[in-house]
Each structure stands twice: as structure tokens, then as C-alpha cells.
Motif scaffolding. Structure first.
Motif, mmCIF file in Angstrom:
data_model
loop_
_atom_site.group_PDB
_atom_site.id
_atom_site.type_symbol
_atom_site.label_atom_id
_atom_site.label_comp_id
_atom_site.label_asym_id
_atom_site.label_seq_id
_atom_site.Cartn_x
_atom_site.Cartn_y
_atom_site.Cartn_z
ATOM 1 N N ARG A 62 -27.938 -0.320 -63.503
ATOM 2 C CA ARG A 62 -28.563 0.684 -64.355
ATOM 3 C C ARG A 62 -28.036 2.080 -64.052
ATOM 4 O O ARG A 62 -27.703 2.850 -64.961
ATOM 5 C CB ARG A 62 -30.073 0.651 -64.186
ATOM 6 C CG ARG A 62 -30.821 1.605 -65.107
ATOM 7 C CD ARG A 62 -32.311 1.568 -64.861
ATOM 8 N NE ARG A 62 -32.849 0.228 -65.005
ATOM 9 C CZ ARG A 62 -34.111 -0.089 -64.722
ATOM 10 N NH1 ARG A 62 -34.945 0.833 -64.266
ATOM 11 N NH2 ARG A 62 -34.541 -1.337 -64.881
ATOM 12 N N ALA A 63 -27.926 2.421 -62.780
ATOM 13 C CA ALA A 63 -27.403 3.739 -62.411
ATOM 14 C C ALA A 63 -25.938 3.871 -62.794
ATOM 15 O O ALA A 63 -25.496 4.932 -63.256
ATOM 16 C CB ALA A 63 -27.578 3.966 -60.915
ATOM 17 N N ALA A 64 -25.162 2.797 -62.622
ATOM 18 C CA ALA A 64 -23.751 2.837 -63.015
ATOM 19 C C ALA A 64 -23.603 3.031 -64.520
ATOM 20 O O ALA A 64 -22.695 3.729 -64.985
ATOM 21 C CB ALA A 64 -23.059 1.559 -62.570
ATOM 22 N N LEU A 65 -24.510 2.415 -65.269
ATOM 23 C CA LEU A 65 -24.474 2.588 -66.721
ATOM 24 C C LEU A 65 -24.855 4.006 -67.119
ATOM 25 O O LEU A 65 -24.154 4.648 -67.921
ATOM 26 C CB LEU A 65 -25.428 1.588 -67.384
ATOM 27 C CG LEU A 65 -25.655 1.748 -68.887
ATOM 28 C CD1 LEU A 65 -24.373 1.442 -69.658
ATOM 29 C CD2 LEU A 65 -26.791 0.844 -69.364
ATOM 30 N N MET A 80 -24.928 -5.295 -71.104
ATOM 31 C CA MET A 80 -24.779 -5.028 -69.677
ATOM 32 C C MET A 80 -24.345 -6.274 -68.921
ATOM 33 O O MET A 80 -23.564 -6.199 -67.957
ATOM 34 C CB MET A 80 -26.092 -4.484 -69.112
ATOM 35 C CG MET A 80 -26.482 -3.111 -69.609
ATOM 36 S SD MET A 80 -28.057 -2.540 -68.917
ATOM 37 C CE MET A 80 -27.685 -2.515 -67.158
ATOM 38 N N ALA A 81 -24.846 -7.423 -69.349
ATOM 39 C CA ALA A 81 -24.496 -8.666 -68.652
ATOM 40 C C ALA A 81 -23.096 -9.159 -68.995
ATOM 41 O O ALA A 81 -22.487 -9.883 -68.209
ATOM 42 C CB ALA A 81 -25.519 -9.748 -68.993
ATOM 43 N N SER A 82 -22.576 -8.784 -70.158
ATOM 44 C CA SER A 82 -21.287 -9.321 -70.595
ATOM 45 C C SER A 82 -20.107 -8.403 -70.310
ATOM 46 O O SER A 82 -18.960 -8.845 -70.343
ATOM 47 C CB SER A 82 -21.325 -9.611 -72.103
ATOM 48 O OG SER A 82 -21.511 -8.417 -72.845
ATOM 49 N N THR A 83 -20.344 -7.124 -70.028
ATOM 50 C CA THR A 83 -19.240 -6.210 -69.796
ATOM 51 C C THR A 83 -18.732 -6.296 -68.361
ATOM 52 O O THR A 83 -19.514 -6.375 -67.408
ATOM 53 C CB THR A 83 -19.651 -4.762 -70.110
ATOM 54 O OG1 THR A 83 -18.562 -3.897 -69.854
ATOM 55 C CG2 THR A 83 -20.839 -4.325 -69.279
ATOM 56 N N GLN A 84 -17.425 -6.277 -68.199
ATOM 57 C CA GLN A 84 -16.830 -6.325 -66.878
ATOM 58 C C GLN A 84 -16.994 -5.004 -66.126
ATOM 59 O O GLN A 84 -16.929 -4.977 -64.904
ATOM 60 C CB GLN A 84 -15.347 -6.671 -66.992
ATOM 61 C CG GLN A 84 -15.071 -8.069 -67.521
ATOM 62 C CD GLN A 84 -13.593 -8.409 -67.521
ATOM 63 O OE1 GLN A 84 -12.779 -7.626 -67.050
ATOM 64 N NE2 GLN A 84 -13.249 -9.575 -68.037
ATOM 65 N N ALA A 85 -17.203 -3.922 -66.874
ATOM 66 C CA ALA A 85 -17.327 -2.615 -66.232
ATOM 67 C C ALA A 85 -18.556 -2.530 -65.344
ATOM 68 O O ALA A 85 -18.615 -1.690 -64.438
ATOM 69 C CB ALA A 85 -17.367 -1.519 -67.291
ATOM 70 N N LEU A 86 -19.557 -3.379 -65.586
ATOM 71 C CA LEU A 86 -20.779 -3.371 -64.779
ATOM 72 C C LEU A 86 -20.915 -4.635 -63.941
ATOM 73 O O LEU A 86 -22.018 -4.987 -63.517
ATOM 74 C CB LEU A 86 -22.004 -3.221 -65.693
ATOM 75 C CG LEU A 86 -22.107 -1.915 -66.466
ATOM 76 C CD1 LEU A 86 -23.276 -1.953 -67.441
ATOM 77 C CD2 LEU A 86 -22.253 -0.730 -65.517
ATOM 78 N N ALA A 113 -18.121 4.329 -62.876
ATOM 79 C CA ALA A 113 -19.074 3.224 -62.738
ATOM 80 C C ALA A 113 -18.666 2.304 -61.595
ATOM 81 O O ALA A 113 -19.517 1.836 -60.824
ATOM 82 C CB ALA A 113 -19.151 2.445 -64.052
ATOM 83 N N ARG A 114 -17.382 2.043 -61.468
ATOM 84 C CA ARG A 114 -16.920 1.174 -60.376
ATOM 85 C C ARG A 114 -17.199 1.819 -59.017
ATOM 86 O O ARG A 114 -17.613 1.142 -58.065
ATOM 87 C CB ARG A 114 -15.434 0.891 -60.543
ATOM 88 C CG ARG A 114 -14.892 -0.089 -59.496
ATOM 89 C CD ARG A 114 -13.424 -0.401 -59.734
ATOM 90 N NE ARG A 114 -12.932 -1.345 -58.755
ATOM 91 C CZ ARG A 114 -12.999 -2.662 -58.873
ATOM 92 N NH1 ARG A 114 -13.551 -3.186 -59.946
ATOM 93 N NH2 ARG A 114 -12.514 -3.461 -57.923
ATOM 94 N N ALA A 115 -16.975 3.127 -58.940
ATOM 95 C CA ALA A 115 -17.238 3.818 -57.676
ATOM 96 C C ALA A 115 -18.715 3.744 -57.306
ATOM 97 O O ALA A 115 -19.063 3.552 -56.124
ATOM 98 C CB ALA A 115 -16.787 5.271 -57.779
ATOM 99 N N LEU A 116 -19.587 3.881 -58.285
ATOM 100 C CA LEU A 116 -21.023 3.784 -58.015
ATOM 101 C C LEU A 116 -21.402 2.381 -57.552
ATOM 102 O O LEU A 116 -22.214 2.217 -56.627
ATOM 103 C CB LEU A 116 -21.810 4.159 -59.270
ATOM 104 C CG LEU A 116 -21.813 5.643 -59.649
ATOM 105 C CD1 LEU A 116 -22.427 5.842 -61.026
ATOM 106 C CD2 LEU A 116 -22.574 6.465 -58.600
ATOM 107 N N LEU A 117 -20.829 1.360 -58.202
ATOM 108 C CA LEU A 117 -21.126 -0.015 -57.793
ATOM 109 C C LEU A 117 -20.615 -0.289 -56.385
ATOM 110 O O LEU A 117 -21.283 -0.962 -55.587
ATOM 111 C CB LEU A 117 -20.501 -0.994 -58.789
ATOM 112 C CG LEU A 117 -21.102 -1.012 -60.197
ATOM 113 C CD1 LEU A 117 -20.310 -1.932 -61.104
ATOM 114 C CD2 LEU A 117 -22.567 -1.436 -60.162
#
Length: 272
Positions: free
Chosen positions: A189-192, A93-99, A178-182
Motif C-alpha cells: 500500500r505504501a509503495a503504491l 495491485m495483485a497482478s502488477t509486477q511493480a508491487l 516503489a521497488r526501493a520502498l519494497l
């Protein structure tokens, strides 16, 4: 009428030539000479060696030891993979750009976010760079003989493997949800859970089960350095030149791999 020429033929031919140019020196350096396997002397040696594995041992005392070693191997692989998963999920989670929240603002956090992701990815490289058997040798010295050393060795190395692949799987799918949620103010966590996992769950589960299968194989190898399980029993059988016991251990190991493959297929059908 002239024959049609494949427009990709030149590129494919170039790729084949480059592959041969690169592969041939590697085979020479590795002293790869498979034809030596079919020499008369080599065939006699292999036939004599394999004949010692038949018939498999079915002695009651040995089967009792085999059952205990099998349970130790399963416990080692399962516990090691579970601990690796607990470490890998937050690292992924910390290393992925998607989150990454820093990618959507504020701008001053962009550099810090990139540095943090680079640091986490460096940690993942370190964790998976050292083979689990090396960690097993270290922990055997600290904890003594037994499966506990194997559990810790698997947890360290496999956390790096799982974390890297998890991050790549999450980034390779559709990340727009996920980007829209962020952007709407949601947390990671919710985006994931709602943005990434619905489309990546099958692949994540399949790879996790595959890595557990690899952990079963690795636990057998680590048994040769004193980490317990089927590997330690195999080491004892080979040192005593008892091929019947060794063949039964190999058969048990084959059954474990088949069960892992069946479990992976079942989980994929459930999540489909």
C-alpha cells in the motif's frame, strides 16, 4: 545531386503491404461495401428515416420520463463503475509486477508469486471477456427489470477492464521508487501510494472517467434488455415509431458524453 532516400521507406512500405494483405480478406468476410450507402434507394431510405426524428419531442409528460431515465442511467453508470473500481484496485495491485514482493526475495516465493499473478490476470481476462449485456440478461432474469441488473453487469465486466489497464499503467511508469520502498520493508500500500501513484495519477483518473463515460453508453445499450434508464426509454420510443422522442433521447445522451469529457479535463487539470 541524387535525391535522398528515406532509410525507413522499405520498412514502411512492407508494413503497408502487410496491412493491405491482412485487412482486405477481413473486409471481404465482413461484407464491407460502403458504396451501397450512396445508391439512390439507400439515400431515400435514410432520408425518410432521419426525417422522422425531427422535430425533437418536448411534451411535458415525455420530458418528465426523460429526466427520470437520465438519472437512472447516471446512477447505473456511477454505481457500476464505483463497484468495478472497488474490485479492480486490489486485483490490479495483485497482478502488477511493480508491487511484487516475491521478485525481491526470498527466492522460494518467486514461483508462487508468478503463479498468483498469473491466476489474477486469468481472472481479469474472464471478467472482461463476457460482455456486460450478457450479464445484464442474466441479472434481469434474477432481479427483474430495473437498473440493479445493469449495475451488477457493469461492475463485473468493468472490474476486469479497469484492473487490467490499472496494472499496465502502473507497470509502464517509473517503478524504481516503489521497488526501493519494497526493498526497505515497506508494504504494497505504501509503495503504491508514494512510489507509483504520484507519476500515474493523471492517467489513472483519466482512464477511470473514460470508463465511466463508456459505462453511460453501455447502460443505454443494456436498457434494451430491460435494465432501465435511457436505453429502455429509447426501446419503447423506437417500438412506437416515435422519432421525435428518440432524437431527444439521443440529444440527452450527447450532453452526458460532453459532460463526462469536461469532467475528465477538469480532473486532469486539478491533478496536474
Amino acid at each position: 545531386m541524387s535525391a535522398r532516400i528515406d532509410p525507413a521507406a522499405r520498412g514502411r512500405g512492407t508494413a503497408v503491404v502487410l496491412a493491405v494483405v491482412v485487412l482486405w480478406p477481413m473486409l471481404v468476410l465482413a461484407e464491407f461495401k460502403p458504396w451501397r450507402l450512396f445508391d439512390a434507394g439507400s439515400l431515400d431510405v435514410m432520408a425518410g428515416f432521419l426525417s422522422g426524428f425531427l422535430p425533437p419531442s418536448t411534451a411535458p409528460d415525455f420530458l418528465a420520463l426523460l429526466g427520470r431515465a437520465t438519472l437512472e442511467t447516471l446512477a447505473m453508470a456511477t454505481a457500476g463503475t464505483a463497484l468495478a473500481w472497488l474490485l479492480a484496485v486490489p486485483l490490479a495491485m495483485a497482478s502488477t509486477q511493480a508491487l511484487s514482493i516475491s521478485r525481491i526475495g526470498p527466492a522460494r516465493g518467486l514461483v508462487l508469486g508468478r503463479a498468483a499473478r498469473a491466476g489474477v490476470r486469468g481472472a481479469l481476462v474472464f471478467l472482461r471477456a463476457i460482455p456486460e449485456v450478457v450479464w445484464a440478461l442474466l441479472f434481469v432474469r434474477v432481479l427483474g427489470l430495473g437498473p440493479a441488473a445493469g449495475v451488477l453487469a457493469l461492475a463485473i465486466t468493468y472490474s476486469g477492464m479497469l484492473g487490467k489497464v490499472y496494472a499496465e499503467i502502473l507497470e509502464s511508469g517509473d517503478t524504481r521508487a516503489a521497488r526501493a520502498l519494497l526493498e526497505a520493508g515497506s508494504g504494497r500500500r505504501a509503495a503504491l501510494m508514494y512510489g507509483l501513484l504520484p507519476g500515474a495519477s493523471q492517467e489513472l483518473v483519466s482512464y477511470t472517467v473514460y470508463r465511466w463515460e463508456c459505462a453511460v453508453r453501455a447502460s443505454v445499450v443494456m436498457g434494451f434488455v430491460g435494465a432501465g434508464g435511457l436505453g429502455q426509454l429509447m426501446d419503447q420510443s423506437m417500438k412506437m415509431l416515435n422519432g421525435g422522442e428518440a432524437s431527444m433521447i439521443l440529444a440527452t445522451f450527447l450532453v452526458l458524453v460532453l459532460l463526462a469529457d469536461a469532467l475528465s479535463g477538469l480532473l486532469r487539470r486539478v491533478l496536474a
